[in-house]
Design an enzyme around this catalytic site. Structure first.
Site, PDB file in Angstrom:
ATOM      1  N   CYS A 118       0.812  -1.226   0.000  1.00  0.00           N
ATOM      2  CA  CYS A 118       0.000   0.000   0.000  1.00  0.00           C
ATOM      3  C   CYS A 118       0.844   1.274   0.000  1.00  0.00           C
ATOM      4  O   CYS A 118       0.327   2.369  -0.218  1.00  0.00           O
ATOM      5  CB  CYS A 118      -0.940  -0.009   1.198  1.00  0.00           C
ATOM      6  SG  CYS A 118      -1.849  -1.550   1.339  1.00  0.00           S
ATOM      7  N   HIS A 243      -3.218   6.558   3.172  1.00  0.00           N
ATOM      8  CA  HIS A 243      -3.689   5.317   2.556  1.00  0.00           C
ATOM      9  C   HIS A 243      -5.053   4.971   3.151  1.00  0.00           C
ATOM     10  O   HIS A 243      -5.268   5.096   4.363  1.00  0.00           O
ATOM     11  CB  HIS A 243      -2.675   4.202   2.811  1.00  0.00           C
ATOM     12  CG  HIS A 243      -3.208   2.845   2.506  1.00  0.00           C
ATOM     13  ND1 HIS A 243      -3.834   2.556   1.318  1.00  0.00           N
ATOM     14  CD2 HIS A 243      -3.231   1.696   3.247  1.00  0.00           C
ATOM     15  CE1 HIS A 243      -4.217   1.290   1.335  1.00  0.00           C
ATOM     16  NE2 HIS A 243      -3.871   0.756   2.494  1.00  0.00           N
ATOM     17  N   ASN A 273     -10.291  -0.630   0.431  1.00  0.00           N
ATOM     18  CA  ASN A 273      -8.833  -0.541   0.424  1.00  0.00           C
ATOM     19  C   ASN A 273      -8.316  -0.999  -0.946  1.00  0.00           C
ATOM     20  O   ASN A 273      -8.423  -2.177  -1.281  1.00  0.00           O
ATOM     21  CB  ASN A 273      -8.282  -1.429   1.547  1.00  0.00           C
ATOM     22  CG  ASN A 273      -6.774  -1.384   1.660  1.00  0.00           C
ATOM     23  OD1 ASN A 273      -6.088  -0.958   0.739  1.00  0.00           O
ATOM     24  ND2 ASN A 273      -6.260  -1.839   2.785  1.00  0.00           N
TER      25      ASN A 273
HETATM   26  O1  UT7 Z   1      -3.501  -1.882   3.998  1.00  0.00           O
HETATM   27  C1  UT7 Z   1      -3.566  -2.495   5.244  1.00  0.00           C
HETATM   28  C2  UT7 Z   1      -4.659  -3.528   5.147  1.00  0.00           C
HETATM   29  N1  UT7 Z   1      -5.139  -4.083   6.374  1.00  0.00           N
HETATM   30  C3  UT7 Z   1      -5.825  -3.393   7.305  1.00  0.00           C
HETATM   31  O2  UT7 Z   1      -5.987  -2.200   7.275  1.00  0.00           O
HETATM   32  C4  UT7 Z   1      -6.399  -4.205   8.454  1.00  0.00           C
HETATM   33  C5  UT7 Z   1      -6.456  -3.469   9.739  1.00  0.00           C
HETATM   34  N2  UT7 Z   1      -7.395  -4.142  10.648  1.00  0.00           N
HETATM   35  C6  UT7 Z   1      -8.727  -3.958  10.525  1.00  0.00           C
HETATM   36  O3  UT7 Z   1      -9.187  -3.221   9.672  1.00  0.00           O
HETATM   37  C7  UT7 Z   1      -9.587  -4.632  11.545  1.00  0.00           C
HETATM   38  O4  UT7 Z   1      -8.790  -5.399  12.431  1.00  0.00           O
HETATM   39  C8  UT7 Z   1     -10.693  -5.545  10.925  1.00  0.00           C
HETATM   40  C9  UT7 Z   1     -11.720  -4.675  10.232  1.00  0.00           C
HETATM   41  C10 UT7 Z   1     -10.099  -6.537   9.964  1.00  0.00           C
HETATM   42  C11 UT7 Z   1     -11.406  -6.281  12.058  1.00  0.00           C
HETATM   43  O5  UT7 Z   1     -11.953  -5.329  12.958  1.00  0.00           O
HETATM   44  P1  UT7 Z   1     -11.704  -5.465  14.528  1.00  0.00           P
HETATM   45  O6  UT7 Z   1     -12.379  -4.327  15.164  1.00  0.00           O
HETATM   46  O7  UT7 Z   1     -10.231  -5.643  14.758  1.00  0.00           O
HETATM   47  O8  UT7 Z   1     -12.516  -6.780  14.847  1.00  0.00           O
HETATM   48  P2  UT7 Z   1     -12.041  -8.029  15.709  1.00  0.00           P
HETATM   49  O9  UT7 Z   1     -11.208  -8.944  14.894  1.00  0.00           O
HETATM   50  O10 UT7 Z   1     -11.530  -7.562  17.032  1.00  0.00           O
HETATM   51  O11 UT7 Z   1     -13.443  -8.710  16.002  1.00  0.00           O
HETATM   52  C12 UT7 Z   1     -14.420  -8.110  16.872  1.00  0.00           C
HETATM   53  C13 UT7 Z   1     -15.686  -8.938  16.793  1.00  0.00           C
HETATM   54  C14 UT7 Z   1     -15.425 -10.432  16.948  1.00  0.00           C
HETATM   55  O12 UT7 Z   1     -16.557 -10.991  17.585  1.00  0.00           O
HETATM   56  P3  UT7 Z   1     -16.540 -11.323  19.151  1.00  0.00           P
HETATM   57  O13 UT7 Z   1     -15.391 -12.274  19.334  1.00  0.00           O
HETATM   58  O14 UT7 Z   1     -16.338  -9.995  19.830  1.00  0.00           O
HETATM   59  O15 UT7 Z   1     -17.900 -11.911  19.379  1.00  0.00           O
HETATM   60  C15 UT7 Z   1     -15.341 -10.915  15.532  1.00  0.00           C
HETATM   61  O16 UT7 Z   1     -15.689 -12.294  15.406  1.00  0.00           O
HETATM   62  O17 UT7 Z   1     -16.277  -8.777  15.509  1.00  0.00           O
HETATM   63  C16 UT7 Z   1     -16.373 -10.039  14.862  1.00  0.00           C
HETATM   64  N3  UT7 Z   1     -16.083  -9.824  13.447  1.00  0.00           N
HETATM   65  C17 UT7 Z   1     -17.023  -9.517  12.550  1.00  0.00           C
HETATM   66  N4  UT7 Z   1     -18.350  -9.385  12.647  1.00  0.00           N
HETATM   67  C18 UT7 Z   1     -19.027  -9.060  11.537  1.00  0.00           C
HETATM   68  C19 UT7 Z   1     -14.868  -9.819  12.824  1.00  0.00           C
HETATM   69  N5  UT7 Z   1     -15.022  -9.539  11.527  1.00  0.00           N
HETATM   70  C20 UT7 Z   1     -16.351  -9.341  11.336  1.00  0.00           C
HETATM   71  C21 UT7 Z   1     -17.130  -9.012  10.201  1.00  0.00           C
HETATM   72  N6  UT7 Z   1     -18.451  -8.871  10.353  1.00  0.00           N
HETATM   73  N7  UT7 Z   1     -16.584  -8.824   8.981  1.00  0.00           N
END
Ligand code: UT7
Length: 321
Positions: A118, A243, A273
Site C-alpha cells: 500500500c 492510505h 482498500n
Molecule cells: O492496507 C492495510 C490492510 N489491512 C488493514 O488495514 C487491516 C487493519 N485491521 C482492521 O481493519 C480490523 O482489524 C478488521 C476490520 C479486519 C477487524 O476489525 P476489529 O475491530 O479488529 O474486529 P475483531 O477482529 O476484534 O473482532 C471483533 C468482533 C469479533 O466478535 P466477538 O469475538 O467480539 O464476538 C469478531 O468475530 O467482531 C467479529 N467480526 C465480525 N463481525 C461481523 C470480525 N469480523 C467481522 C465481520 N463482520 N466482517
C-alpha cells in the site's frame, strides 16, 4: 539515519496531470453479507467502507488511469521518460506488469513494477524525484490493483476490506521552483511479513488486529519524521491524504498527531482498500473538488504489508481544476 529534507532543490517537482479509474462493477456490503456472517452496519462502523469495485486486470486499470493523467497533463507517449507502476496484485508473477502498460500506452521508455504494497505509489514519487535529479524530464507514476484476484470475499476477516482501482500522476521538473518535494520518509520492517501476506496462488492472509496496531505506529513515526524534515507543523499541512485502509486507523493516528478530518482527503467509503491505488484515487477526487491550489502543502502517507511505509510532503504545483 540520513536526512531526507530536500527543500531548496532547484529542480522543482510538479504534478502536471492526475487521473484515476474504477471498474464499473460494485460489490456492496450487503452483497458480501450474503456470503459471510457480517452486515453493512458492522462493516461501516468498524472500517468506514460502504462498497468496493471489482473486475479488470491490473494492467487494464493502470492503462485507463494513466491515459487520464496523460490527457490532463497534455503529454503524448513520447514525452514520458519512465513508467513506475506500484502494484501488489500484478497480472503475472513474471514478467512485471509495467511493460504491458507501457505497450498499451505506446510508451518508448523504461518500465518497472514497484512492490511495496500500500506504500508503493508514494515510494514511486520519491524514486521519480531521483530520476528527475538524474536528468529525466517527466515520469508516469501509477498505482493499480486488481485485488479481487487475491481476496477471498467469503472470509470476513479480509473480504470486507479490499477492492480494485487505479490512480496515476505525471510528475515533472518544475523550473519555476514553486512545486517541490519538501521531504520524505521511507521505511520497512520485515519482521512483520506474516501479519499480511499472500502465498503464490493463494489469497491474502491477515492478522487484522496486529496490522491495525503496527499501521498506527508506522503512521506516527513516518508523519513525524517527514514533518520534522520539512520543518512544518501539522497545522501547516493544507491537505493530508493517508492510505485508505480503515477509517479507525486514520482516526487513531490523527488523535495522536493532531490532524483534523477537515485537513484529510478520504474516499474509503466508495472504494474500500485499493492498496497502492488508494492515494492517487483520492488525489484525483480532491482535484475534482478544488481542494488543492498552487503553494499548498500536501502530505501523502502510505503504509501497509511488509510492513512498509512512505510519507512525502510537497509544495503543490501543477494541476488545479
Ligand atoms: O492496507 C492495510 C490492510 N489491512 C488493514 O488495514 C487491516 C487493519 N485491521 C482492521 O481493519 C480490523 O482489524 C478488521 C476490520 C479486519 C477487524 O476489525 P476489529 O475491530 O479488529 O474486529 P475483531 O477482529 O476484534 O473482532 C471483533 C468482533 C469479533 O466478535 P466477538 O469475538 O467480539 O464476538 C469478531 O468475530 O467482531 C467479529 N467480526 C465480525 N463481525 C461481523 C470480525 N469480523 C467481522 C465481520 N463482520 N466482517
Amino acid at each position: 539515519m540520513a536526512s531526507h529534507q530536500l527543500a531548496g532543490s532547484s529542480l522543482g517537482f510538479r504534478f502536471s496531470g492526475v487521473g484515476s479509474y474504477l471498474p464499473a462493477e460494485i460489490v456492496t456490503n450487503d452483497d458480501l453479507a450474503e456470503a459471510m456472517d457480517s452486515s453493512d452496519h458492522w462493516i461501516r462502523e468498524r472500517t468506514g467502507i460502504g462498497q468496493r469495485h471489482v473486475g479488470g486486470t491490473t494492467s487494464e486499470l493502470a492503462t485507463e488511469a494513466a491515459r487520464a493523467a496523460m490527457k490532463r497533463a497534455n503529454v503524448g507517449p513520447d514525452e514520458i521518460d519512465q513508467l513506475l507502476l506500484a502494484t501488489t496484485s500484478p497480472d503475472y508473477i513474471c514478467p512485471g506488469t509495467a511493460p504491458a502498460v507501457a505497450e498499451a500506452l505506446g510508451l518508448d521508455c523504461g518500465a518497472l513494477d514497484i512492490q511495496a504494497a500500500c506504500s508503493g505509489w508514494v515510494y514511486g514519487l520519491v524514486h521519480a524525484n531521483g530520476l528527475l535529479l538524474q536528468g529525466m524530464e517527466r515520469i508516469l507514476v501509477v498505482g493499480a490493483e486488481a485485488l479481487d484476484r487475491i481476496t477471498d470475499y467469503t472470509d470476513r476477516g479480509t473480504g470486507i476490506l479490499f477492492g480494485n482501482g487505479a490512480g496515476a500522476a505525471v510528475v515533472e521538473r518544475d523550473p519555476s521552483g514553486e512545486g517541490q518535494l519538501l521531504s520524505f520518509d521511507l521505511g520497512a520492517a520485515g519482521e512483520f511479513v506474516h501479519i499480511l501476506y499472500a502465498e503464490h496462488g493463494d489469497v491474502l492472509q491477515m492478522d487484522g488486529k496486529e496490522v491495525f496496531r503496527q499501521a498506527v505506529k508506522a503512521i506516527l513515526r513516518s508523519a513525524n519524521n517527514a514533518l520534522d524534515r520539512a520543518d512544518l507543523s501539522v497545522g501547516e499541512i493544507d491537505l493530508v491524504i493517508p492510505h485508505q485502509a480503515n477509517i479507525r486507523i486514520v482516526e487513531s493516528a490523527w488523535k495522536k498527531l493532531g490532524f483534523s478530518m477537515e485537513q484529510t482527503g478520504m474516499r474509503l467509503e466508495e472504494t474500500g482498500n485499493t492498496s497502492a491505488a488508494s492515494i492517487p484515487l483520492v488525489l484525483d477526487k480532491m482535484l475534482d473538488e478544488g481542494r488543492l491550489k498552487s503553494g499548498d502543502n500536501v502530505m501523502f502517507l502510505g503504509f501497509g504489508a511488509g510492513m512498509t511505509w512512505a510519507t512525502t510532503i510537497h509544495r503543490w504545483a501543477g494541476e488545479s481544476r
